[in-house]
Structure formats: C-alpha cells, structure tokens
Write a protein that holds these residues in place. Sequence first.
Motif, PDB file in Angstrom:
ATOM      1  N   ASP A   1     -57.358  10.564   0.328  1.00  0.00           N
ATOM      2  CA  ASP A   1     -55.880  10.204   0.919  1.00  0.00           C
ATOM      3  C   ASP A   1     -56.779   9.281   2.650  1.00  0.00           C
ATOM      4  O   ASP A   1     -55.620   9.069   3.417  1.00  0.00           O
ATOM      5  CB  ASP A   1     -55.442  11.180   1.542  1.00  0.00           C
ATOM      6  N   ASP A   2     -57.879   8.788   2.595  1.00  0.00           N
ATOM      7  CA  ASP A   2     -58.366   8.534   3.386  1.00  0.00           C
ATOM      8  C   ASP A   2     -58.779   7.513   3.185  1.00  0.00           C
ATOM      9  O   ASP A   2     -60.536   7.165   2.530  1.00  0.00           O
ATOM     10  CB  ASP A   2     -59.465   9.004   4.444  1.00  0.00           C
ATOM     11  N   PRO A   3     -58.336   6.092   2.845  1.00  0.00           N
ATOM     12  CA  PRO A   3     -57.291   5.732   3.059  1.00  0.00           C
ATOM     13  C   PRO A   3     -55.918   5.823   2.118  1.00  0.00           C
ATOM     14  O   PRO A   3     -56.294   6.367   1.089  1.00  0.00           O
ATOM     15  CB  PRO A   3     -56.725   4.043   3.359  1.00  0.00           C
TER      16      PRO A   3
ATOM     17  N   GLY B   1     -66.412  -9.564  -5.903  1.00  0.00           N
ATOM     18  CA  GLY B   1     -66.699 -10.104  -4.035  1.00  0.00           C
ATOM     19  C   GLY B   1     -66.777  -8.078  -3.625  1.00  0.00           C
ATOM     20  O   GLY B   1     -66.439  -7.255  -4.230  1.00  0.00           O
ATOM     21  N   GLU B   2     -66.908  -7.377  -2.155  1.00  0.00           N
ATOM     22  CA  GLU B   2     -66.589  -5.739  -2.181  1.00  0.00           C
ATOM     23  C   GLU B   2     -65.005  -6.160  -2.118  1.00  0.00           C
ATOM     24  O   GLU B   2     -64.174  -6.473  -1.473  1.00  0.00           O
ATOM     25  CB  GLU B   2     -66.878  -6.369  -0.506  1.00  0.00           C
ATOM     26  N   PRO B   3     -64.519  -5.001  -3.114  1.00  0.00           N
ATOM     27  CA  PRO B   3     -63.518  -4.641  -3.005  1.00  0.00           C
ATOM     28  C   PRO B   3     -62.552  -4.569  -1.385  1.00  0.00           C
ATOM     29  O   PRO B   3     -63.185  -3.882  -0.670  1.00  0.00           O
ATOM     30  CB  PRO B   3     -63.678  -3.375  -3.836  1.00  0.00           C
ATOM     31  N   ASP B   4     -61.057  -4.512  -1.506  1.00  0.00           N
ATOM     32  CA  ASP B   4     -60.282  -4.110  -0.151  1.00  0.00           C
ATOM     33  C   ASP B   4     -60.258  -3.032  -1.089  1.00  0.00           C
ATOM     34  O   ASP B   4     -58.994  -2.849  -1.767  1.00  0.00           O
ATOM     35  CB  ASP B   4     -59.215  -5.805   0.188  1.00  0.00           C
ATOM     36  N   TRP B   5     -60.492  -1.888   0.346  1.00  0.00           N
ATOM     37  CA  TRP B   5     -59.585  -0.653  -0.353  1.00  0.00           C
ATOM     38  C   TRP B   5     -57.893  -0.587   0.130  1.00  0.00           C
ATOM     39  O   TRP B   5     -56.851   0.000  -0.251  1.00  0.00           O
ATOM     40  CB  TRP B   5     -60.008   0.328   0.609  1.00  0.00           C
ATOM     41  N   HIS B   6     -57.167  -1.180   0.913  1.00  0.00           N
ATOM     42  CA  HIS B   6     -56.256  -1.259   1.422  1.00  0.00           C
ATOM     43  C   HIS B   6     -55.666  -2.394   1.772  1.00  0.00           C
ATOM     44  O   HIS B   6     -55.852  -3.262   3.497  1.00  0.00           O
ATOM     45  CB  HIS B   6     -55.612  -0.496   2.209  1.00  0.00           C
TER      46      HIS B   6
ATOM     47  N   PRO C   1     -50.975  -3.388   6.125  1.00  0.00           N
ATOM     48  CA  PRO C   1     -51.505  -1.740   7.142  1.00  0.00           C
ATOM     49  C   PRO C   1     -50.845  -0.428   6.488  1.00  0.00           C
ATOM     50  O   PRO C   1     -51.369   1.071   7.679  1.00  0.00           O
ATOM     51  CB  PRO C   1     -51.451  -2.428   8.291  1.00  0.00           C
ATOM     52  N   ASP C   2     -49.853   0.184   6.166  1.00  0.00           N
ATOM     53  CA  ASP C   2     -49.020   0.630   6.285  1.00  0.00           C
ATOM     54  C   ASP C   2     -50.147   1.388   4.861  1.00  0.00           C
ATOM     55  O   ASP C   2     -49.809   1.163   4.263  1.00  0.00           O
ATOM     56  CB  ASP C   2     -47.094   0.507   5.430  1.00  0.00           C
TER      57      ASP C   2
ATOM     58  N   GLY D   1     -36.944   3.089   2.412  1.00  0.00           N
ATOM     59  CA  GLY D   1     -38.119   2.534   2.287  1.00  0.00           C
ATOM     60  C   GLY D   1     -37.962   1.531   1.353  1.00  0.00           C
ATOM     61  O   GLY D   1     -37.161   0.693   0.482  1.00  0.00           O
ATOM     62  N   PRO D   2     -38.816   0.015   2.229  1.00  0.00           N
ATOM     63  CA  PRO D   2     -38.810  -1.614   2.285  1.00  0.00           C
ATOM     64  C   PRO D   2     -39.639  -1.601   0.887  1.00  0.00           C
ATOM     65  O   PRO D   2     -40.591  -0.868   0.495  1.00  0.00           O
ATOM     66  CB  PRO D   2     -38.769  -2.033   3.201  1.00  0.00           C
ATOM     67  N   ILE D   3     -39.829  -2.871   0.910  1.00  0.00           N
ATOM     68  CA  ILE D   3     -40.906  -3.827   0.144  1.00  0.00           C
ATOM     69  C   ILE D   3     -40.979  -4.819   0.789  1.00  0.00           C
ATOM     70  O   ILE D   3     -40.845  -4.880   1.512  1.00  0.00           O
ATOM     71  CB  ILE D   3     -39.994  -4.510  -1.241  1.00  0.00           C
ATOM     72  N   TYR D   4     -42.867  -4.961   0.792  1.00  0.00           N
ATOM     73  CA  TYR D   4     -43.699  -5.926   1.143  1.00  0.00           C
ATOM     74  C   TYR D   4     -44.231  -6.539   0.431  1.00  0.00           C
ATOM     75  O   TYR D   4     -44.830  -6.622  -0.273  1.00  0.00           O
ATOM     76  CB  TYR D   4     -44.334  -4.919   1.924  1.00  0.00           C
ATOM     77  N   PHE D   5     -44.513  -7.732   1.482  1.00  0.00           N
ATOM     78  CA  PHE D   5     -44.942  -8.440   0.686  1.00  0.00           C
ATOM     79  C   PHE D   5     -45.842  -9.182   1.348  1.00  0.00           C
ATOM     80  O   PHE D   5     -46.075  -9.731   2.539  1.00  0.00           O
ATOM     81  CB  PHE D   5     -44.418  -9.825   0.380  1.00  0.00           C
TER      82      PHE D   5
END
Length: 606
Positions: free
Chosen positions: A99-101, A116-121, A124-125, A153-157
Amino acid sequence: MKNVLLSFLIVAFAFAGYAQHTQFTGPNKRLQVKQTTLNPAEGLVGSALIPGQKLYDFDIIGYTWNDLQALNYGNVMQRMWAYSDGTVGSSWLCAGENDDPDRGAGYNYYDGNNWGEPDWHVGPDDRMGSPSYAPYGPEGEIISLYRYAVGAGPIYFYIRETKGEGDWEELELLPPDGVSLVWHSMITSGENFEYIHLLALTYDAAYNGQEHALLYYRSSDGGQTWDISEQVIDGLGPDYFADINSLSYAWANPVGSTIAFTYGFDEFGGRIFKSTDNGDSWTIIPVFDSPFSGIDPPETSDRFGCGVGTSAIALDSQGKAHVAFSRMVKNFQPDGVYYEPFTDGMIYWNEDMPVLDTTTISANTMEYLEEGGYLMGWVIGDETYEIPDGQPNYANALCAFPQFSLDAQDNMFVAYCSLAPGFSNGTFDYRHVILNRSFDGGNSWVGQIDLNTDLLFVFSECVFPMMAPLIDDMVHVTYQEDNEPGINQWLANHDPVENRIHHMAIPTSSLVGVNPNVEISNFEVSQVYPNPSSGQVGINLKLDRSSEVSIVIMNVMGQQVQSLNSKAFEAGSHPFNFDVSDLDAGVYYLSVTSGEQQITRKFVIQ
C-alpha cells in the motif's frame, strides 16, 4: 448494503456428449447452459470464437497491487478515452506494494507514438477509489475519485487543460451532511465536453429514506459549481428501492444532448434512465421486468433468471440505447438472496426489442434468449466440463463486466471477461477478455474473439476490461492481468502480487469473419438469392471497370467453406452461382473482394 449471500456453488457438469445443450447440477434442479464446441488448442472458448486468430499486440501501461477494479458484481466505470488526434488517456484503480502508495488512480497517456511512464497516484490523497476518466474542455482531461472518510467522504476531481501535460487542478465535491459519497461514475458531455455528469452513492448513514441513495450531479464549469446537486432521480428513490446497489449503474457515452445510464439488472429488474435535454428531465425505459419488489421482496422463491448487477450501455447516432448485461440465476431465501455464480450467458437488448422478463431469461435454459436474438455471448463447450472445486468467481457470472463501444457507422463492439476452459494453472481455470461485434445494429453478432489465446497468456488471468467508448479505426481495450486466478486480496494465505494493466489497440480491419456492409464505389454486389436457400445461391456483381475479383463463403467462425480464386473480369454485370447443398444449415457470409475493397452479404442455409 443489499443482503446478498455468496453461495459459492461449485457446479459439476453432467455428461452430455455432443448434445445441443448439456446440464449441470444446481442446488435443487438441473440447469441447462448454452453449448458450443470447446477447442482450447485453437484458442476457443466456444465455436462462436474465430479460430486461427492472431496475437493482438499489447503494451503494459501500468501496474497495481490492488486488483479489485470493480466491487463484487458492480461495473467497471469509464476509464479510457481515444481522442480524434490518435492519442489515448487511461486510468485504473492503483496501489503500490504494501500500500505504498495507497489506493488511488493510476494514469498513463499515449501521445500517438508511445505510452509514457505510468503515474502511480494522481492527486496527493490516499484511500481513494472508483476512478472515472473523461475528456474535458477542447483539449483537456479529467479524473474523478472518491476519498473515503467516515460520514464525510468527498469526491475529488483532477483536471488539466491540455491532456498528457502539466499539473492537475484539484476540486472537491462535498457530500450531504452525515454521509460519504462513494462508488461514483462520471462522464462529460457538450460540444467541448464542458458538462460533468456524476452519479454517486451515499454511505455510512441512511439518506432520504434509503439505506444508500444514488445522487445525480451536473456542472457546466469544471466542478466549480453544480447547477444540479444531490438529486434523486424519479424511479430510484425510496418509493422504488429500499436500498441502492453499489456500482450497479453505468453511463452511456452521450450523443448530443442525450445522456443515459443503466441501473439494476439484478433480481429487481433492469432499467435505462434516459435524458434528451442533458439531464434536466429523465425517462425510464424498462429493459428487464422482475416480479419482485425492491421495497418488499419475498422471503423465499423458486430459482429464476435475471441479471447479476453488471451492465453496459451505448447510444447510437440516433440516440437509441443498446445494452449488454450478465445473465444470472438467483433465488430468495429467508437469510438473503442466493445466486449461482457459474451461470452462463451475456445478454443483448436494444430499444426496438420487447421488454425481457424472468421467463425469457429463464433459470433452466438459454434457448428463449437465443430464439429472441438476445444472446450475444456464452462460455461452455460441447465437451463435458467440470468447474474446478473452489474456482474463484468474482462474485459474478461466467460472462462478466461488459463494456460497450460504437464507431461512427454505429458498428458495435462489446468486451467482457469470461471463464476460459482449457487455460488452467493446474488448480483453477483462468479468465480471458472476450470481444464480440455487430455490423447490423445488433441483429446478429459475428462471433466471440478471445484476446488472450497466445502462448504469452497461457498462465494469465485477464479481467476487468475497459474500452474507449468511441472507435475510429482501432478498438482500444485495457484490462488487468496477473498469473493467479481470482482476486488476490480475497484469497487466504496468499501474499499480494503485482498486476499489470495491458492495452490493446485492435485494428477494426482485423476483426474479420464479417466486415461491415459498406458499399464501395467501383463495384456493386446484389443480395444473396434465394435467401434462405437449401441448394444453390447466387449474386450479381457489377463492375465499373476491369478488376481482379475473388469471392469466398465463410461460416460464422470465419472459416472459408467455398471460394473463387482471384480472376480478372471486364467491366459490366457478372452473375455467380454457388452450390451450397453440402453445407450444414446455418448462417453464412459471402464476401467479394476487389483490390483492397470488400463487400460482404449474409445468407441462411435451411
């Protein structure tokens, strides 16, 4: 949540030789399933699959150690978009080893030449889930995620103006007081994808008289404000359902101001909610009627045919809805709803078809579905096949997690995963991703293609397909792959394993067996006559100029059964006749090719 008890029914198939249908043992009765020829050596899940198929090239575009892309019987939301300039954006539920990230949205971008190179996350949350991906604005993109926090808990965009470039802007949608928003689904609409449409489930406390409610939101300014907020659409409120099922809803790709989504496709029926004014008002379109109430279900019932809760929907260029959903067999018992996870069948429906019911879907046979033109996919072969003891089932059916896409000519492409008999690690069978397509508005389906029959996938579990909803000359599919059947987090005494996210770009020209009936300017082909036939069939070919012509007759598996080798013909009309008296009864395709151009006609032998 709805009280569903997993009855992990390990079903053994009774010997049936090469009959049209065979039977397997259920809890009380014998259950019939659709049969096709099983031939793993040729890469078949059933005889509807095209033999001798090529390996479709793939790229590994990302990784995740969290391998739960959909919750139990729920849907995989829109997570990929193929842009008109040849670029592709894709997202998936992602987490790192240990679980990291933590859980979040993985992301990658294809610039027209390379991934491209994958973005893991993205963002920031931590402890975020259910990513949806869509285009936003003239050149941008958007990802939505929920962030779970008890009762709040919210929804983030995450939005950026230029796809594949720059920093993500973060926006937050707060939930109603006392609840969280989870398991959401997002699309965008409008000429420049300026509208955001969101469905989100309430969690942690009852809301509006329901244990969980489904709320609709709409924004026209990138989530800065919401002109429709916390709306319970009529037909989904407490007068209809005591509880709303998580992820049992799926958006169609919008067509103009027409938007639509599915809900249910479980023991309480299946519906389309459709709006022709971009979400201002809604019409309910029944697809599958159930005799059971979502307010007061029975304590007990006989076994009955229904859906498991997974569905996919597409709108064609005229705004007509087309739906695919997994067939399931269930029964009510005093302590919950029991289902039979090894039920076979992928069902197709469109708005021109009669409404389905439990009798048509049927707990004991799929013949009614087949006769009505509702059956587009299945698994089990004519050979006797015993499902391994303890076979993982994803809390779903044999055919599961459908995705629906269309091209500009309304040709339809449906992907789903299904059990792949003959591909095993010695203990359990693997699942593969299956692709089917229709070039005549759903009147017929060409045949199932297993995308994972190459030697590279002999020991691969390929599940949770995701598709770009609009297709040009490529069908874009991503899916999750590892070497262990089942969802790793649910398997006892197993260390977590890394899962790979594969992307396949499949040329539509390679999806042969039948090509679209596109009229080509330099020659014309009449319909096959007589049709149906039992002796001879004929066509008339009209050439505008001298040409080399070849003609082949194929069965539904794409196998050539007769041919006329390439030969030069002068301009003008040319009749051709073929003796088909030796061919078995069934559907066939006559394909005429001149140069790189081809016209295909369908006919039936009685």
